[in-house]
Design a protein around this motif. Structure first.
Motif, PDB file in Angstrom:
ATOM      1  N   TRP A   1      84.347 -13.624  -6.420  1.00 49.09           N
ATOM      2  CA  TRP A   1      83.809 -12.753  -7.459  1.00 49.09           C
ATOM      3  C   TRP A   1      84.623 -11.451  -7.569  1.00 49.09           C
ATOM      4  O   TRP A   1      84.871 -10.746  -6.601  1.00 49.09           O
ATOM      5  CB  TRP A   1      82.348 -12.413  -7.158  1.00 49.09           C
ATOM      6  N   GLY A   2      85.047 -11.145  -8.807  1.00 50.89           N
ATOM      7  CA  GLY A   2      85.745  -9.908  -9.101  1.00 50.89           C
ATOM      8  C   GLY A   2      87.195  -9.870  -8.665  1.00 50.89           C
ATOM      9  O   GLY A   2      87.876  -8.852  -8.871  1.00 50.89           O
ATOM     10  N   ARG A   3      87.689 -10.951  -8.094  1.00 52.04           N
ATOM     11  CA  ARG A   3      89.071 -10.957  -7.607  1.00 52.04           C
ATOM     12  C   ARG A   3      90.029 -11.635  -8.594  1.00 52.04           C
ATOM     13  O   ARG A   3      91.203 -11.809  -8.305  1.00 52.04           O
ATOM     14  CB  ARG A   3      89.130 -11.642  -6.234  1.00 52.04           C
ATOM     15  N   TRP A   4      89.494 -12.024  -9.731  1.00 51.70           N
ATOM     16  CA  TRP A   4      90.309 -12.684 -10.746  1.00 51.70           C
ATOM     17  C   TRP A   4      91.093 -11.664 -11.572  1.00 51.70           C
ATOM     18  O   TRP A   4      90.804 -10.460 -11.574  1.00 51.70           O
ATOM     19  CB  TRP A   4      89.426 -13.533 -11.647  1.00 51.70           C
ATOM     20  N   HIS A   5      92.073 -12.157 -12.310  1.00 48.95           N
ATOM     21  CA  HIS A   5      92.827 -11.363 -13.282  1.00 48.95           C
ATOM     22  C   HIS A   5      92.201 -11.646 -14.644  1.00 48.95           C
ATOM     23  O   HIS A   5      92.444 -12.688 -15.251  1.00 48.95           O
ATOM     24  CB  HIS A   5      94.308 -11.744 -13.243  1.00 48.95           C
TER      25      HIS A   5
ATOM     26  N   GLY B   1      98.779 -13.223  -7.151  1.00 49.36           N
ATOM     27  CA  GLY B   1      98.651 -13.481  -5.729  1.00 49.36           C
ATOM     28  C   GLY B   1      97.829 -14.735  -5.477  1.00 49.36           C
ATOM     29  O   GLY B   1      97.209 -15.292  -6.393  1.00 49.36           O
ATOM     30  N   LYS B   2      97.790 -15.161  -4.217  1.00 49.75           N
ATOM     31  CA  LYS B   2      97.099 -16.401  -3.866  1.00 49.75           C
ATOM     32  C   LYS B   2      95.637 -16.383  -4.310  1.00 49.75           C
ATOM     33  O   LYS B   2      95.185 -17.274  -5.039  1.00 49.75           O
ATOM     34  CB  LYS B   2      97.168 -16.621  -2.352  1.00 49.75           C
ATOM     35  N   THR B   3      94.904 -15.375  -3.889  1.00 53.70           N
ATOM     36  CA  THR B   3      93.483 -15.326  -4.207  1.00 53.70           C
ATOM     37  C   THR B   3      93.253 -14.971  -5.664  1.00 53.70           C
ATOM     38  O   THR B   3      92.305 -15.464  -6.282  1.00 53.70           O
ATOM     39  CB  THR B   3      92.763 -14.320  -3.280  1.00 53.70           C
ATOM     40  N   GLY B   4      94.109 -14.147  -6.240  1.00 52.20           N
ATOM     41  CA  GLY B   4      93.991 -13.833  -7.657  1.00 52.20           C
ATOM     42  C   GLY B   4      94.167 -15.066  -8.522  1.00 52.20           C
ATOM     43  O   GLY B   4      93.429 -15.274  -9.502  1.00 52.20           O
TER      44      GLY B   4
ATOM     45  N   VAL C   1      89.079 -20.405 -11.052  1.00 52.05           N
ATOM     46  CA  VAL C   1      87.641 -20.672 -10.945  1.00 52.05           C
ATOM     47  C   VAL C   1      86.909 -20.133 -12.171  1.00 52.05           C
ATOM     48  O   VAL C   1      86.064 -20.815 -12.766  1.00 52.05           O
ATOM     49  CB  VAL C   1      87.077 -20.045  -9.656  1.00 52.05           C
ATOM     50  N   LEU C   2      87.225 -18.891 -12.572  1.00 48.53           N
ATOM     51  CA  LEU C   2      86.556 -18.277 -13.720  1.00 48.53           C
ATOM     52  C   LEU C   2      86.837 -19.053 -15.001  1.00 48.53           C
ATOM     53  O   LEU C   2      85.932 -19.286 -15.815  1.00 48.53           O
ATOM     54  CB  LEU C   2      87.011 -16.823 -13.866  1.00 48.53           C
ATOM     55  N   ILE C   3      88.081 -19.455 -15.188  1.00 53.37           N
ATOM     56  CA  ILE C   3      88.456 -20.189 -16.400  1.00 53.37           C
ATOM     57  C   ILE C   3      87.656 -21.480 -16.510  1.00 53.37           C
ATOM     58  O   ILE C   3      87.050 -21.762 -17.560  1.00 53.37           O
ATOM     59  CB  ILE C   3      89.970 -20.485 -16.394  1.00 53.37           C
ATOM     60  N   PHE C   4      87.626 -22.268 -15.451  1.00 57.19           N
ATOM     61  CA  PHE C   4      86.988 -23.578 -15.563  1.00 57.19           C
ATOM     62  C   PHE C   4      85.461 -23.503 -15.496  1.00 57.19           C
ATOM     63  O   PHE C   4      84.782 -24.403 -15.990  1.00 57.19           O
ATOM     64  CB  PHE C   4      87.577 -24.539 -14.531  1.00 57.19           C
TER      65      PHE C   4
END
Length: 251
Positions: A67-71, A167-170, A176-179
């Protein structure tokens, strides 16, 4: 009619577990293979109907750890393109041949990996800049359409996201957010097309533990794998899925 026999669950259980691991820890590049595996034992339409709620469950289980780690910019670009892509997939589901699209996406996926390897090894010294925003919208259309007709939206999403040097987690969180958004958008058209039945709901209930276990394993594997190894594995998965798509499209 979907037959929920021992053979079905023997095939479906490991397939769903694999989808959870792929989506929970390593992007969604290889998760589509689960629907392809199910299509070996049931009609492809039933395979899609069984997998979508399970994929949505995996998405939900994976949201909190990332959560919150996406671009958000990259995610919104792909989602904006994916929504009309889903609508196009719904409109053309009964008339479009997905084989040509599988072939095209497979070639793009494998070609992208070859391009990235050439850049990193210095064989090519041009075109190393991140893809522009417009490419994200185009990738999104491919994501929406291919995800609708075969749950194979992972490779075109990976092509765009990997080019943006996340980055890896980004990268994982953005995927995850997209799908999560794309699979929600697919649910209503799938329902109208009659892909959900009492049998698919029963299969979902039995297979839910496999989906949750896979997501749990995937999240922990993501944390344990170093960034360089993560992207190496991501490129391997993208290559494997690209080759699989090419094979499916040709055969």
């Amino acid at each position: 009619m979907l037959e929920l026999n021992l053979w079905f669950f023997a095939v479906a259980g490991p397939a769903v577990l694999f989808a959870g691991i792929s989506k929970g820890g390593f992007g969604s590049g290889a998760a589509f293979a689960s629907a392809s595996v199910l299509a070996l034992v049931v009609d492809p339409g039933w395979a899609l109907g069984v997998m979508l709620p399970l994929l949505m469950l995996i998405d939900l289980a994976s949201l909190k750890p990332y959560w919150g780690r996406w671009h958000l910019r990259e995610a919104l670009l792909v989602i904006a393109g994916a929504l009309p892509g889903v609508a196009l997939g719904a409109a053309l589901y009964h008339v479009a041949s997905p084989d040509f699209l599988r072939l095209l996406i497979g070639l793009v996926s494998v070609g992208f990996v070859a391009w990235q390897i050439s850049l990193k090894r210095g064989w090519l010294r041009i075109g190393g800049k991140p893809m522009p925003d417009g490419a994200g919208l185009l990738a999104g259309i491919a994501v929406g359409f291919t995800s609708f007709v075969s749950h194979a939206g992972g490779p075109p999403a990976a092509v765009f996201l990997l080019s943006r040097n996340l980055g890896k987690t980004g990268y994982q969180a953005t995927s995850v957010l997209i799908f999560w958004a794309v699979n929600i958008a697919k649910f209503i058209p799938y329902a109208f097309l009659g892909m959900f039945t009492l049998e698919t709901a029963t299969a979902n209930l039995v297979l839910s533990p496999f989906a949750l276990a896979g997501a749990w394993i995937g999240v922990r594997a993501h944390r344990a794998v170093p960034e360089r190894a993560f992207f190496a594995l991501t490129y391997v998965l993208l290559t494997v899925t690209g080759v699989k798509l090419i094979w499916d499209g040709l055969t």
